[in-house]
Design a protein around this motif. Sequence first.
Motif, PDB file in Angstrom:
ATOM      1  N   TYR A  31       0.826  -1.194   0.000  1.00 38.41           N
ATOM      2  CA  TYR A  31       0.000   0.000   0.000  1.00 38.41           C
ATOM      3  C   TYR A  31       0.862   1.246   0.000  1.00 38.41           C
ATOM      4  CZ  TYR A  31      -3.570   3.310   1.701  1.00 38.41           C
ATOM      5  OH  TYR A  31      -4.434   4.376   1.848  1.00 38.41           O
ATOM      6  N   PHE A  90       3.105  14.519   1.631  1.00 35.93           N
ATOM      7  CA  PHE A  90       3.704  13.356   2.261  1.00 35.93           C
ATOM      8  C   PHE A  90       3.285  12.092   1.521  1.00 35.93           C
ATOM      9  CE2 PHE A  90       5.689  15.148   5.906  1.00 35.93           C
ATOM     10  CZ  PHE A  90       4.929  16.247   6.258  1.00 35.93           C
ATOM     11  N   SER A  94       2.317   1.166   3.673  1.00 34.72           N
ATOM     12  CA  SER A  94       2.144   0.177   4.730  1.00 34.72           C
ATOM     13  C   SER A  94       2.223  -1.220   4.138  1.00 34.72           C
ATOM     14  CB  SER A  94       0.843   0.375   5.513  1.00 34.72           C
ATOM     15  OG  SER A  94      -0.272   0.041   4.729  1.00 34.72           O
ATOM     16  N   LYS A  96       0.569  -4.240   4.789  1.00 41.19           N
ATOM     17  CA  LYS A  96      -0.584  -5.055   4.422  1.00 41.19           C
ATOM     18  C   LYS A  96      -1.808  -4.171   4.371  1.00 41.19           C
ATOM     19  CE  LYS A  96      -2.038  -9.247   3.579  1.00 41.19           C
ATOM     20  NZ  LYS A  96      -1.586  -9.974   2.402  1.00 41.19           N
ATOM     21  N   SER A 102      -0.628  -2.702  10.967  1.00 43.52           N
ATOM     22  CA  SER A 102       0.091  -2.358   9.744  1.00 43.52           C
ATOM     23  C   SER A 102      -0.044  -0.855   9.524  1.00 43.52           C
ATOM     24  CB  SER A 102      -0.476  -3.129   8.559  1.00 43.52           C
ATOM     25  OG  SER A 102       0.239  -2.834   7.387  1.00 43.52           O
ATOM     26  N   PRO A 103       0.616  -0.064  10.377  1.00 39.73           N
ATOM     27  CA  PRO A 103       0.441   1.388  10.285  1.00 39.73           C
ATOM     28  C   PRO A 103       1.143   1.962   9.063  1.00 39.73           C
ATOM     29  CG  PRO A 103       2.145   0.866  11.866  1.00 39.73           C
ATOM     30  CD  PRO A 103       1.556  -0.447  11.438  1.00 39.73           C
ATOM     31  N   LEU A 104       0.808   3.178   8.746  1.00 35.57           N
ATOM     32  CA  LEU A 104       1.460   3.899   7.663  1.00 35.57           C
ATOM     33  C   LEU A 104       2.853   4.363   8.099  1.00 35.57           C
ATOM     34  CD1 LEU A 104      -1.373   6.265   6.395  1.00 35.57           C
ATOM     35  CD2 LEU A 104      -0.424   4.304   5.188  1.00 35.57           C
ATOM     36  N   HIS A 105       3.805   4.266   7.169  1.00 38.20           N
ATOM     37  CA  HIS A 105       5.142   4.817   7.346  1.00 38.20           C
ATOM     38  C   HIS A 105       5.271   5.991   6.387  1.00 38.20           C
ATOM     39  CE1 HIS A 105       6.689   1.287   9.622  1.00 38.20           C
ATOM     40  NE2 HIS A 105       5.715   0.696   8.957  1.00 38.20           N
ATOM     41  N   PHE A 106       5.647   7.138   6.917  1.00 41.82           N
ATOM     42  CA  PHE A 106       5.691   8.357   6.118  1.00 41.82           C
ATOM     43  C   PHE A 106       7.109   8.734   5.701  1.00 41.82           C
ATOM     44  CE2 PHE A 106       1.502  10.347   6.188  1.00 41.82           C
ATOM     45  CZ  PHE A 106       0.851   9.602   7.157  1.00 41.82           C
ATOM     46  N   GLY A 107       7.204   9.383   4.533  1.00 45.79           N
ATOM     47  CA  GLY A 107       8.428  10.062   4.151  1.00 45.79           C
ATOM     48  C   GLY A 107       8.505  11.410   4.854  1.00 45.79           C
ATOM     49  N   ASN A 108       9.589  12.143   4.572  1.00 48.70           N
ATOM     50  CA  ASN A 108       9.818  13.415   5.247  1.00 48.70           C
ATOM     51  C   ASN A 108       9.188  14.612   4.550  1.00 48.70           C
ATOM     52  OD1 ASN A 108      11.118  12.604   7.595  1.00 48.70           O
ATOM     53  ND2 ASN A 108      13.098  12.476   6.558  1.00 48.70           N
TER      54      ASN A 108
END
Lengths: 115, 112
Positions: A31, A90, A94, A96, A102-108
């Motif tokens: 995702y 941004f 994630s 799954k 399965s949380p979201l991982h963000f860019g900077n």
Amino acid sequence: NAGVTQTPKFQVLKTGQSMTLQCAQDMNHEYMSWYRQDPGMGLRLIHYSVGAGITDQGEVPNGYNVSRSTTEDFPLRLLSAAPSQTSVYFCASSYKVGSYNSPLHFGNGTRLTVT
Amino acid sequence: DQQVKQNSPSLSVQEGRISILNCDYTNSMFDYFLWYKKYPAEGPTFLISISSIKDKNEDGRFTVFLNKSAKHLSLHIVPSQPGDSAVYFCAASLSGTYKYIFGTGTRLKVLA
């Protein structure tokens, strides 16, 4: 493991110009999504993708295009920039789709100014 | 229509005391809730989450409480530290929709 990488960090455009904001992740996440952050508005979803070749619209899709040709990359295109698109953008991914833990991982982020 | 609301734009707390950040939502079908912390010039980072089958989840100094009947969740930080000063976003998701809806954020300032 770089996580989610966004380029450029800053960009200034004139009204009517086009550009592509790049986003890449090296975590093999299904995702990916784009958000914009504006004062008093929080984070609003622009477009998202649940896998290569599959994209869909979020809350504020007008003026933006996306494509997902690979698992790793999810570029956001502004076809004809408008001052209303001045914002911080941004990219997030994630592992799954629709799964708990399965949380979201963000860019900077990319700070875009349209004059 | 804002489906996830954080009605307090800012909060100041003394170091060592409890910080309580609140979030309300309107869609009773949301089944997954998250809290994120954001420092200036950085992306949001995940803090803690809770599914709708629980009413509490703890991780170290951070505890999230969910009150489904009131459509309300809160984040407790105990004890608060100056490094906790940041903007906190709550988010909600509905299984199968692939969308995370975020609140407008609360700026927490922990005073030394």
